[in-house]
Write an enzyme that holds these catalytic residues in place. Structure first.
Site, PDB file in Angstrom:
ATOM      1  N   ASN A  77       0.853  -1.189   0.000  1.00 49.45           N
ATOM      2  CA  ASN A  77       0.000   0.000   0.000  1.00 49.45           C
ATOM      3  C   ASN A  77       0.890   1.240   0.000  1.00 49.45           C
ATOM      4  O   ASN A  77       1.933   1.273   0.665  1.00 49.45           O
ATOM      5  CB  ASN A  77      -0.884  -0.017   1.247  1.00 49.45           C
ATOM      6  CG  ASN A  77      -2.015   1.002   1.228  1.00 49.45           C
ATOM      7  OD1 ASN A  77      -2.623   1.258   2.257  1.00 49.45           O
ATOM      8  ND2 ASN A  77      -2.321   1.573   0.079  1.00 49.45           N
ATOM      9  N   TYR A 110      -7.268  14.206  -0.600  1.00 49.36           N
ATOM     10  CA  TYR A 110      -7.078  13.334   0.559  1.00 49.36           C
ATOM     11  C   TYR A 110      -6.610  14.159   1.746  1.00 49.36           C
ATOM     12  O   TYR A 110      -5.731  15.024   1.598  1.00 49.36           O
ATOM     13  CB  TYR A 110      -6.046  12.270   0.217  1.00 49.36           C
ATOM     14  CG  TYR A 110      -5.610  11.394   1.367  1.00 49.36           C
ATOM     15  CD1 TYR A 110      -6.513  10.548   1.996  1.00 49.36           C
ATOM     16  CD2 TYR A 110      -4.292  11.407   1.816  1.00 49.36           C
ATOM     17  CE1 TYR A 110      -6.110   9.730   3.048  1.00 49.36           C
ATOM     18  CE2 TYR A 110      -3.884  10.592   2.855  1.00 49.36           C
ATOM     19  CZ  TYR A 110      -4.799   9.758   3.468  1.00 49.36           C
ATOM     20  OH  TYR A 110      -4.403   8.956   4.503  1.00 49.36           O
ATOM     21  N   GLU A 119     -10.352  10.589   8.483  1.00 51.64           N
ATOM     22  CA  GLU A 119      -9.628  10.492   7.220  1.00 51.64           C
ATOM     23  C   GLU A 119     -10.643  10.670   6.098  1.00 51.64           C
ATOM     24  O   GLU A 119     -11.698  10.041   6.118  1.00 51.64           O
ATOM     25  CB  GLU A 119      -8.955   9.120   7.113  1.00 51.64           C
ATOM     26  CG  GLU A 119      -8.124   8.925   5.858  1.00 51.64           C
ATOM     27  CD  GLU A 119      -7.515   7.523   5.786  1.00 51.64           C
ATOM     28  OE1 GLU A 119      -6.414   7.381   5.233  1.00 51.64           O
ATOM     29  OE2 GLU A 119      -8.165   6.559   6.272  1.00 51.64           O
ATOM     30  N   TYR A 121     -11.663  11.385   1.747  1.00 51.86           N
ATOM     31  CA  TYR A 121     -11.335  11.289   0.332  1.00 51.86           C
ATOM     32  C   TYR A 121     -12.439  11.934  -0.512  1.00 51.86           C
ATOM     33  O   TYR A 121     -13.619  11.686  -0.272  1.00 51.86           O
ATOM     34  CB  TYR A 121     -11.264   9.835  -0.114  1.00 51.86           C
ATOM     35  CG  TYR A 121     -10.123   9.005   0.393  1.00 51.86           C
ATOM     36  CD1 TYR A 121      -9.006   8.754  -0.397  1.00 51.86           C
ATOM     37  CD2 TYR A 121     -10.177   8.419   1.659  1.00 51.86           C
ATOM     38  CE1 TYR A 121      -7.972   7.939   0.051  1.00 51.86           C
ATOM     39  CE2 TYR A 121      -9.141   7.611   2.112  1.00 51.86           C
ATOM     40  CZ  TYR A 121      -8.043   7.379   1.304  1.00 51.86           C
ATOM     41  OH  TYR A 121      -7.022   6.583   1.755  1.00 51.86           O
ATOM     42  N   GLU A 216      -3.007   6.950  -4.763  1.00 52.18           N
ATOM     43  CA  GLU A 216      -2.883   5.814  -3.861  1.00 52.18           C
ATOM     44  C   GLU A 216      -2.906   4.522  -4.660  1.00 52.18           C
ATOM     45  O   GLU A 216      -3.632   4.402  -5.648  1.00 52.18           O
ATOM     46  CB  GLU A 216      -4.008   5.801  -2.828  1.00 52.18           C
ATOM     47  CG  GLU A 216      -3.924   4.649  -1.843  1.00 52.18           C
ATOM     48  CD  GLU A 216      -4.713   4.874  -0.564  1.00 52.18           C
ATOM     49  OE1 GLU A 216      -4.731   3.947   0.272  1.00 52.18           O
ATOM     50  OE2 GLU A 216      -5.291   5.959  -0.399  1.00 52.18           O
TER      51      GLU A 216
END
Length: 229
Positions: A77, A110, A119, A121, A216
């Site tokens: 990741n 982000y 968090e 997005y 990402e």
């Protein structure tokens, strides 16, 4: 970071690690070559680059708001990009460049907030995996002439800007997505999304941390060169 939550992929990763022969001629360093995680300022912009070091990835800060990223190996990741720290609830963010994912990947606004820890997005494009498929849909919104699905998920004991925590993820996912595979550009008014989230009971924290245009990747490969303003 670490936004993809496929149990099947996680299981496959564990199985692959177990199956790796101890006398493999391919060294651990070769398999994990790339740019170490880092964050800071560059050419007038804040940047954040994070990788779990499981795959090969190269992140490069270029002039102004531009960065480039390439990754391969279909493993691990990673997420990186340029923007601002702190973020705001009123910024109009422009992005342009190329985005060419092969597999699971996002191109998104982000960021993070604290109090509470969130968090978030705003996904403009993605590769083979639609994050809407594994999140609770809360509504829809039209921002900057495009429709977005509003979604919410919970991350339990996962990495965050404050170490391992349990926290909420807020999402706006463009529907339909902007097609990946080449040139891409757009404008995102974050206030439109933040207001829409609040209207369905999704409240960001009172303290903004960083806010970037991020690429990402998760168990995939690809490349991106993006300019942020």
């Amino acid at each position: 970071m670490v936004s993809f939550s496929s149990i099947a992929l996680a299981t496959a990763a564990i199985a692959g690690a177990v199956a790796l022969p101890t006398n493999s001629t391919e060294s651990l360093l070769a398999r994990r070559a790339g740019t170490p995680s880092s964050a800071g300022t560059h050419s007038g912009y804040y940047y954040s680059w994070w990788t779990d070091n499981a795959g090969q990835a190269t992140y490069t800060n270029l002039n102004g708001g531009q960065y480039s990223l390439s990754w391969s190996g279909n493993n691990g990741n990673l997420v990186g990009g340029k923007g601002w720290n702190p973020g705001t609830a009123s910024r109009n963010i422009n992005y342009s460049g190329t985005y060419q994912p092969n597999g699971n990947s996002y191109l998104a606004i982000y960021g993070w907030t604290r109090s509470p820890l969130i968090e978030y997005y705003v996904v403009e494009s993605y590769g083979s995996y639609n994050p809407s498929s594994a999140a609770q849909k809360k509504g829809t919104v039209n921002c900057n002439g495009a429709n977005y699905d509003i979604l919410q998920t919970t991350r339990v004991n996962q990495p965050s800007i404050d170490g391992t925590q349990t926290f909420q993820q807020f999402w706006s996912v463009r529907n339909p997505k902007k097609n990946p595979g080449g040139q891409i550009s757009g404008t995102v008014s974050v206030s439109c999304h933040f207001n829409a989230w609040r209207n369905v009971g999704m409240n960001l924290g009172s303290q903004h941390n960083y806010q970037i245009v991020a690429t990402e990747g998760y168990f995939s490969s690809g490349s991106a060169t993006i300019t942020v303003s």
